[in-house]
Design a protein around this motif. Structure first.
Motif, PDB file in Angstrom:
ATOM      1  N   ILE A   7       0.880  -1.170   0.000  1.00  0.00           N
ATOM      2  CA  ILE A   7       0.000   0.000   0.000  1.00  0.00           C
ATOM      3  C   ILE A   7       0.915   1.216   0.000  1.00  0.00           C
ATOM      4  CG2 ILE A   7      -1.790   1.256   1.276  1.00  0.00           C
ATOM      5  CD1 ILE A   7      -2.429  -1.411   2.701  1.00  0.00           C
ATOM      6  N   PRO A   8       0.657   2.203  -0.860  1.00  0.00           N
ATOM      7  CA  PRO A   8       1.496   3.401  -0.867  1.00  0.00           C
ATOM      8  C   PRO A   8       1.456   4.113   0.501  1.00  0.00           C
ATOM      9  CG  PRO A   8       0.121   3.330  -2.824  1.00  0.00           C
ATOM     10  CD  PRO A   8      -0.356   2.233  -1.917  1.00  0.00           C
ATOM     11  N   ARG A   9       2.619   4.534   0.963  1.00  0.00           N
ATOM     12  CA  ARG A   9       2.735   5.157   2.274  1.00  0.00           C
ATOM     13  C   ARG A   9       1.783   6.350   2.482  1.00  0.00           C
ATOM     14  NH1 ARG A   9       8.489   6.074   4.647  1.00  0.00           N
ATOM     15  NH2 ARG A   9       8.180   3.872   5.069  1.00  0.00           N
ATOM     16  N   PRO A  10       1.551   7.211   1.479  1.00  0.00           N
ATOM     17  CA  PRO A  10       0.629   8.327   1.739  1.00  0.00           C
ATOM     18  C   PRO A  10      -0.788   7.873   2.125  1.00  0.00           C
ATOM     19  CG  PRO A  10       1.890   8.746  -0.248  1.00  0.00           C
ATOM     20  CD  PRO A  10       2.194   7.333   0.178  1.00  0.00           C
ATOM     21  N   LEU A  11      -1.217   6.744   1.635  1.00  0.00           N
ATOM     22  CA  LEU A  11      -2.544   6.235   1.996  1.00  0.00           C
ATOM     23  C   LEU A  11      -2.548   5.740   3.438  1.00  0.00           C
ATOM     24  CD1 LEU A  11      -3.586   4.315  -1.243  1.00  0.00           C
ATOM     25  CD2 LEU A  11      -3.911   6.731  -0.654  1.00  0.00           C
ATOM     26  N   LYS A  58      -6.538   8.407  -1.958  1.00  0.00           N
ATOM     27  CA  LYS A  58      -5.994   7.958  -3.245  1.00  0.00           C
ATOM     28  C   LYS A  58      -6.289   8.966  -4.356  1.00  0.00           C
ATOM     29  CE  LYS A  58      -6.231   3.925  -6.269  1.00  0.00           C
ATOM     30  NZ  LYS A  58      -6.868   2.619  -6.447  1.00  0.00           N
ATOM     31  N   GLN A  59      -7.403   9.666  -4.234  1.00  0.00           N
ATOM     32  CA  GLN A  59      -7.791  10.658  -5.248  1.00  0.00           C
ATOM     33  C   GLN A  59      -6.814  11.832  -5.302  1.00  0.00           C
ATOM     34  OE1 GLN A  59     -10.348   9.647  -7.216  1.00  0.00           O
ATOM     35  NE2 GLN A  59     -10.288   7.904  -5.823  1.00  0.00           N
ATOM     36  N   PHE A  60      -6.058  12.040  -4.229  1.00  0.00           N
ATOM     37  CA  PHE A  60      -5.149  13.176  -4.148  1.00  0.00           C
ATOM     38  C   PHE A  60      -3.699  12.826  -4.503  1.00  0.00           C
ATOM     39  CE2 PHE A  60      -8.728  14.207  -1.438  1.00  0.00           C
ATOM     40  CZ  PHE A  60      -9.059  15.476  -1.901  1.00  0.00           C
ATOM     41  N   LEU A  61      -3.430  11.554  -4.775  1.00  0.00           N
ATOM     42  CA  LEU A  61      -2.083  11.158  -5.178  1.00  0.00           C
ATOM     43  C   LEU A  61      -1.803  11.692  -6.583  1.00  0.00           C
ATOM     44  CD1 LEU A  61      -1.825   7.474  -3.915  1.00  0.00           C
ATOM     45  CD2 LEU A  61      -1.066   9.562  -2.782  1.00  0.00           C
ATOM     46  N   LYS A  62      -0.645  12.298  -6.754  1.00  0.00           N
ATOM     47  CA  LYS A  62      -0.317  12.909  -8.043  1.00  0.00           C
ATOM     48  C   LYS A  62       0.535  12.004  -8.919  1.00  0.00           C
ATOM     49  CE  LYS A  62      -0.844  17.379  -6.167  1.00  0.00           C
ATOM     50  NZ  LYS A  62      -0.759  18.697  -6.064  1.00  0.00           N
ATOM     51  N   LYS A  63       1.268  11.087  -8.287  1.00  0.00           N
ATOM     52  CA  LYS A  63       2.159  10.195  -9.029  1.00  0.00           C
ATOM     53  C   LYS A  63       1.505   8.813  -9.136  1.00  0.00           C
ATOM     54  CE  LYS A  63       5.533  11.086  -6.066  1.00  0.00           C
ATOM     55  NZ  LYS A  63       6.817  11.039  -5.369  1.00  0.00           N
ATOM     56  N   PRO A  64       2.057   7.961  -9.983  1.00  0.00           N
ATOM     57  CA  PRO A  64       1.555   6.581 -10.042  1.00  0.00           C
ATOM     58  C   PRO A  64       1.728   5.898  -8.682  1.00  0.00           C
ATOM     59  CG  PRO A  64       3.019   7.028 -11.889  1.00  0.00           C
ATOM     60  CD  PRO A  64       3.097   8.217 -10.976  1.00  0.00           C
ATOM     61  N   MET A  65       0.821   5.023  -8.330  1.00  0.00           N
ATOM     62  CA  MET A  65       0.833   4.347  -7.032  1.00  0.00           C
ATOM     63  C   MET A  65       2.186   3.673  -6.773  1.00  0.00           C
ATOM     64  SD  MET A  65      -2.339   4.337  -5.519  1.00  0.00           S
ATOM     65  CE  MET A  65      -2.847   2.758  -4.918  1.00  0.00           C
TER      66      MET A  65
END
Length: 145
Positions: A7-11, A58-65
Motif C-alpha cells: 500500500i502506498p505510504r501516503p494512503l 488515493k484521489q489526491f495522489l499525483k504520481k503513479p501508485m
C-alpha cells in the motif's frame, strides 16, 4: 485498492492521521461518536478490503501508485485489526461512561498511530515478534520429533 502486496505510504499516513485527529477531536469535544469515522473505515478495510479514508486519499495522489514508498499489506492489515480493537474499545467504553477504559484505549491507539507517523511501527514490531515466536516454536517442536 488493488490486490498488490503493498500500500502506498501516503494512503497509510492518511489513515493514521485520521485516527490521531479524530481521537484528539473526541478528547477536545467529548463527542465520542466521532470515533465511528476511523472505526467503521477500519472495519471496512479489515472485513471488505475497502477503507474509505484510503480510497478518498488515493484521489489526491499525483504520481503513479508504484512510485510511492510501499508499506507491506499484511503488516498494515495486522495494524488495522489492532486499531479497530482499540477504537472499538474506546467507543464502547465512552458509550458506557467507563472513562478510564475509554481514555486507556484511545491513548493506546493514538500513541501507536502517532509513533507510526514518526517512523516506527509498533504493530509491525509486535507482528514480527509474534512471527519469530511461531517460527522458534515450530523449530523446537520439530527437533523433538
Amino acid at each position: 485498492m488493488s490486490a498488490s502486496l503493498s500500500i502506498p505510504r501516503p494512503l497509510v499516513r492518511a489513515n493514521q492521521w485520521t485516527i490521531v485527529l479524530t481521537v484528539a477531536a473526541v478528547w477536545i469535544t467529548g463527542f465520542h461518536h466521532l470515533l465511528l469515522i476511523p472505526l467503521l473505515a477500519g472495519f471496512g478495510g479489515v472485513l471488505f478490503n475497502f477503507n474509505p479514508i484510503m480510497r478518498l486519499a488515493k484521489q489526491f495522489l499525483k504520481k503513479p501508485m508504484s512510485s510511492y514508498i510501499p508499506e507491506d499489506r499484511s503488516d498494515q492489515r495486522f495494524n488495522q485489526i489492532l486499531a479497530v480493537f482499540f477504537l472499538a474499545g474506546g467507543y464502547i467504553s465512552f458509550s458506557f461512561g467507563w472513562t478510564i477504559a475509554a481514555y486507556t484505549f484511545t491513548i493506546m491507539v493514538v500513541t501507536a498511530a502517532s509513533v507510526a507517523i514518526m517512523g516506527f511501527c509498533v504493530g509491525c514490531f509486535i507482528r514480527f515478534q509474534w512471527k519469530q515466536w511461531q517460527y522458534r516454536r515450530t523449530k523446537t517442536s520439530k527437533s523433538f520429533s
